[in-house]
Enzyme design. Sequence first.
Site, PDB file in Angstrom:
ATOM      1  N   ARG A 116      -3.678   6.414  -0.421  1.00 19.60           N
ATOM      2  CA  ARG A 116      -4.154   7.612   0.275  1.00 19.60           C
ATOM      3  C   ARG A 116      -3.148   8.333   1.161  1.00 19.60           C
ATOM      4  O   ARG A 116      -3.375   9.470   1.539  1.00 19.60           O
ATOM      5  CB  ARG A 116      -5.412   7.262   1.087  1.00 19.60           C
ATOM      6  CG  ARG A 116      -6.635   7.167   0.190  1.00 19.60           C
ATOM      7  CD  ARG A 116      -7.810   6.577   0.923  1.00 19.60           C
ATOM      8  NE  ARG A 116      -7.530   5.187   1.252  1.00 19.60           N
ATOM      9  CZ  ARG A 116      -8.372   4.389   1.906  1.00 19.60           C
ATOM     10  NH1 ARG A 116      -9.531   4.855   2.324  1.00 19.60           N
ATOM     11  NH2 ARG A 116      -8.064   3.132   2.140  1.00 19.60           N
ATOM     12  N   TYR A 140     -14.661 -12.385  -0.180  1.00 20.74           N
ATOM     13  CA  TYR A 140     -15.453 -11.212  -0.617  1.00 20.74           C
ATOM     14  C   TYR A 140     -16.696 -11.645  -1.382  1.00 20.74           C
ATOM     15  O   TYR A 140     -17.778 -11.068  -1.223  1.00 20.74           O
ATOM     16  CB  TYR A 140     -14.600 -10.275  -1.476  1.00 20.74           C
ATOM     17  CG  TYR A 140     -13.664  -9.419  -0.649  1.00 20.74           C
ATOM     18  CD1 TYR A 140     -14.152  -8.379   0.140  1.00 20.74           C
ATOM     19  CD2 TYR A 140     -12.295  -9.652  -0.635  1.00 20.74           C
ATOM     20  CE1 TYR A 140     -13.302  -7.596   0.918  1.00 20.74           C
ATOM     21  CE2 TYR A 140     -11.440  -8.882   0.131  1.00 20.74           C
ATOM     22  CZ  TYR A 140     -11.951  -7.851   0.911  1.00 20.74           C
ATOM     23  OH  TYR A 140     -11.110  -7.090   1.685  1.00 20.74           O
ATOM     24  N   ASP A 169      -6.307  -3.690  -7.924  1.00 23.07           N
ATOM     25  CA  ASP A 169      -6.984  -4.214  -6.736  1.00 23.07           C
ATOM     26  C   ASP A 169      -7.281  -5.693  -6.961  1.00 23.07           C
ATOM     27  O   ASP A 169      -7.383  -6.138  -8.102  1.00 23.07           O
ATOM     28  CB  ASP A 169      -8.283  -3.461  -6.454  1.00 23.07           C
ATOM     29  CG  ASP A 169      -8.765  -3.762  -5.032  1.00 23.07           C
ATOM     30  OD1 ASP A 169      -8.298  -3.093  -4.096  1.00 23.07           O
ATOM     31  OD2 ASP A 169      -9.563  -4.697  -4.861  1.00 23.07           O
ATOM     32  N   ARG A 180      -6.737  11.223  -7.968  1.00 21.60           N
ATOM     33  CA  ARG A 180      -7.936  10.379  -7.873  1.00 21.60           C
ATOM     34  C   ARG A 180      -9.227  11.186  -7.692  1.00 21.60           C
ATOM     35  O   ARG A 180     -10.324  10.617  -7.735  1.00 21.60           O
ATOM     36  CB  ARG A 180      -7.791   9.406  -6.689  1.00 21.60           C
ATOM     37  CG  ARG A 180      -7.076   8.087  -6.979  1.00 21.60           C
ATOM     38  CD  ARG A 180      -7.964   7.102  -7.719  1.00 21.60           C
ATOM     39  NE  ARG A 180      -9.344   7.141  -7.238  1.00 21.60           N
ATOM     40  CZ  ARG A 180      -9.781   6.590  -6.116  1.00 21.60           C
ATOM     41  NH1 ARG A 180      -8.968   5.893  -5.374  1.00 21.60           N
ATOM     42  NH2 ARG A 180     -11.044   6.708  -5.742  1.00 21.60           N
ATOM     43  N   ARG A 193       0.807  -1.230   0.000  1.00 28.69           N
ATOM     44  CA  ARG A 193       0.000   0.000   0.000  1.00 28.69           C
ATOM     45  C   ARG A 193       0.837   1.276   0.000  1.00 28.69           C
ATOM     46  O   ARG A 193       0.436   2.280   0.576  1.00 28.69           O
ATOM     47  CB  ARG A 193      -0.953   0.041   1.196  1.00 28.69           C
ATOM     48  CG  ARG A 193      -2.072  -0.974   1.139  1.00 28.69           C
ATOM     49  CD  ARG A 193      -3.219  -0.484   0.271  1.00 28.69           C
ATOM     50  NE  ARG A 193      -4.145  -1.583  -0.001  1.00 28.69           N
ATOM     51  CZ  ARG A 193      -5.239  -1.809   0.702  1.00 28.69           C
ATOM     52  NH1 ARG A 193      -5.576  -1.022   1.673  1.00 28.69           N
ATOM     53  NH2 ARG A 193      -6.014  -2.830   0.393  1.00 28.69           N
TER      54      ARG A 193
HETATM   55  O1  CP3 Z   1       0.314   0.256  -3.208  1.00 27.49           O
HETATM   56  C1  CP3 Z   1      -0.199  -0.882  -3.294  1.00 27.49           C
HETATM   57  O2  CP3 Z   1      -0.082  -1.745  -2.393  1.00 27.49           O
HETATM   58  C2  CP3 Z   1      -0.867  -1.273  -4.603  1.00 27.49           C
HETATM   59  C3  CP3 Z   1      -2.230  -1.221  -4.696  1.00 27.49           C
HETATM   60  C4  CP3 Z   1      -3.203  -2.179  -4.026  1.00 27.49           C
HETATM   61  C5  CP3 Z   1      -4.525  -1.769  -3.767  1.00 27.49           C
HETATM   62  N1  CP3 Z   1      -5.226  -2.854  -3.352  1.00 27.49           N
HETATM   63  C6  CP3 Z   1      -5.048  -0.408  -3.978  1.00 27.49           C
HETATM   64  C7  CP3 Z   1      -6.209   0.032  -3.195  1.00 27.49           C
HETATM   65  C8  CP3 Z   1      -3.102  -3.522  -3.693  1.00 27.49           C
HETATM   66  C9  CP3 Z   1      -1.882  -4.423  -3.747  1.00 27.49           C
HETATM   67  C10 CP3 Z   1      -4.394  -3.929  -3.265  1.00 27.49           C
HETATM   68  C11 CP3 Z   1      -4.731  -5.309  -2.902  1.00 27.49           C
HETATM   69  C12 CP3 Z   1      -5.902  -5.544  -2.040  1.00 27.49           C
HETATM   70  N2  CP3 Z   1      -7.155  -5.029  -2.162  1.00 27.49           N
HETATM   71  C13 CP3 Z   1      -5.898  -6.474  -0.986  1.00 27.49           C
HETATM   72  C14 CP3 Z   1      -4.722  -7.311  -0.586  1.00 27.49           C
HETATM   73  C15 CP3 Z   1      -3.720  -6.521   0.147  1.00 27.49           C
HETATM   74  C16 CP3 Z   1      -4.049  -6.231   1.579  1.00 27.49           C
HETATM   75  O3  CP3 Z   1      -4.154  -5.038   1.898  1.00 27.49           O
HETATM   76  O4  CP3 Z   1      -4.195  -7.183   2.348  1.00 27.49           O
HETATM   77  C17 CP3 Z   1      -7.183  -6.474  -0.402  1.00 27.49           C
HETATM   78  C18 CP3 Z   1      -7.637  -7.279   0.759  1.00 27.49           C
HETATM   79  C19 CP3 Z   1      -7.976  -5.561  -1.178  1.00 27.49           C
HETATM   80  C20 CP3 Z   1      -9.411  -5.224  -0.986  1.00 27.49           C
HETATM   81  C21 CP3 Z   1      -9.561  -3.780  -0.724  1.00 27.49           C
HETATM   82  N3  CP3 Z   1      -9.545  -2.824  -1.705  1.00 27.49           N
HETATM   83  C22 CP3 Z   1      -9.663  -3.107   0.540  1.00 27.49           C
HETATM   84  C23 CP3 Z   1      -9.720  -3.799   1.876  1.00 27.49           C
HETATM   85  C24 CP3 Z   1      -9.696  -1.729   0.274  1.00 27.49           C
HETATM   86  C25 CP3 Z   1      -9.704  -0.588   1.276  1.00 27.49           C
HETATM   87  C26 CP3 Z   1     -11.041   0.028   1.481  1.00 27.49           C
HETATM   88  C27 CP3 Z   1     -10.909   1.393   2.142  1.00 27.49           C
HETATM   89  O5  CP3 Z   1     -11.332   2.374   1.523  1.00 27.49           O
HETATM   90  O6  CP3 Z   1     -10.362   1.466   3.257  1.00 27.49           O
HETATM   91  C28 CP3 Z   1      -9.634  -1.582  -1.118  1.00 27.49           C
HETATM   92  C29 CP3 Z   1      -9.582  -0.319  -1.857  1.00 27.49           C
HETATM   93  C30 CP3 Z   1      -8.219   0.100  -2.254  1.00 27.49           C
HETATM   94  N4  CP3 Z   1      -7.353  -0.678  -2.947  1.00 27.49           N
HETATM   95  C31 CP3 Z   1      -7.637   1.374  -2.036  1.00 27.49           C
HETATM   96  C32 CP3 Z   1      -6.373   1.326  -2.642  1.00 27.49           C
HETATM   97  C33 CP3 Z   1      -5.362   2.459  -2.762  1.00 27.49           C
HETATM   98  C34 CP3 Z   1      -8.286   2.536  -1.318  1.00 27.49           C
HETATM   99  C35 CP3 Z   1      -9.327   3.160  -2.192  1.00 27.49           C
HETATM  100  C36 CP3 Z   1      -9.141   4.598  -2.481  1.00 27.49           C
HETATM  101  O7  CP3 Z   1      -8.020   5.108  -2.527  1.00 27.49           O
HETATM  102  O8  CP3 Z   1     -10.170   5.256  -2.739  1.00 27.49           O
END
Ligand code: CP3
Length: 358
Positions: A38, A158, A83, A47, A34
Amino acid sequence: MITPSPARRRLTRAPFLDAVAGRTPTRTPVWFMRQAGRSLPEYREIRAGVGMLESCFRPDLLTEITLQPVRRHDVDAAILFSDIVVPLKAAGVGVDIVPGRGPVMDHPVRTRADVDALPVLEEPVAEVGEGISGILDGLRDDQVLIGFAGAPFTLASYLVEGGPSKNHRHTKALMHTEPETWHALMERLVPTVTAFLSGQIAAGVDAVQLFDSWAGYLSEYDYREHVLPYSRRIFEAVAGAEIPRIHFGVTTGELLADMAQAGPEVVGVDWRVPLDRAAERIFRAAGPKVLQGNLDPALLFAGPDVVRAEVERIRAAARRAVDEGYATGHIFNLGHGVLPETPAEAVTEAVRIVHETD
Ligand code: CP3
């Protein structure tokens, strides 16, 4: 059959690849899960007004967002901005990512009919491939690009729960009350995950990470019976690409030995288990692997003196593991993702500290 991609760069001086190959890197490779997202003001700006999933299908945006943390923090690896639900969306599954919550399905998958109707991804995601080409153009030849996918269990959770879950109760109930339906669901997810990864490999990623983020909620029995065979099939499917394969999940201290048996070269460890103890568990089950981890992401809020002390402690544990023959190398990372509220400057400082303490 996946073979090495002609698009892959021939990198000879990347610390990440040296650490994986058991060579001594010029500096300790470090990247953070991550790292894009954000915590970065430039991410929040780009974004603005664009949905999360929409941004994952816009090659220009996914290129720029992936490169932002590399430029700002001088990390040794980029992680593809995407994602875990992108392959589901690309296959035609009704899913959205709700800010502050995560992936939410239009319809949960709970019955055999739901499983049989679940679309399968048959082709690579073209927009992601295009974005990867842009990223590779923007990286130096000592910086690698890591592609990734969600593992079948985490995706299934999910799908079955219909969204994020604290206890995974529908998922576990399905495993135990209708094991055939469960296995059919996992069978359907394997080709989708494999197609997503093979598209990234064809486009030239230098490594891949399979995230089984929620595997730590499972008992050892459930992991072995209902999850491990499918993760192993994915690692086998991409083995021919001849790039490093990383496996990671949260709270997986008790499952590290089994996760290592899925077949990765690199095992990610969360912050709860010291790296030398993790290495011993992994070694006894699967021989020596490369360790990745494991600074507690919350400690990025505690100031540079705390981070320096923790980095030194973690590096010492990794060194012990390598000296004892339980591991062959170390890639520095957090024990899970950067928390969204983390000051970007604290992330940059942590990377500097890892590089400095070499
Ligand atoms: O920088 C990085 O790591 C690359 C990008 C990345 C994202 N998601 C971007 C993202 C990666 C590798 C993921 C994988 C992902 N997505 C996982 C596995 C990694 C982990 O964290 O265990 C999981 C479980 C998800 C599912 C998911 N997608 C979640 C739990 C969330 C967060 C929800 C929230 O808003 O708190 C997302 C959304 C997401 N994926 C965001 C990002 C940057 C946030 C959304 C946003 O910026 O509006």
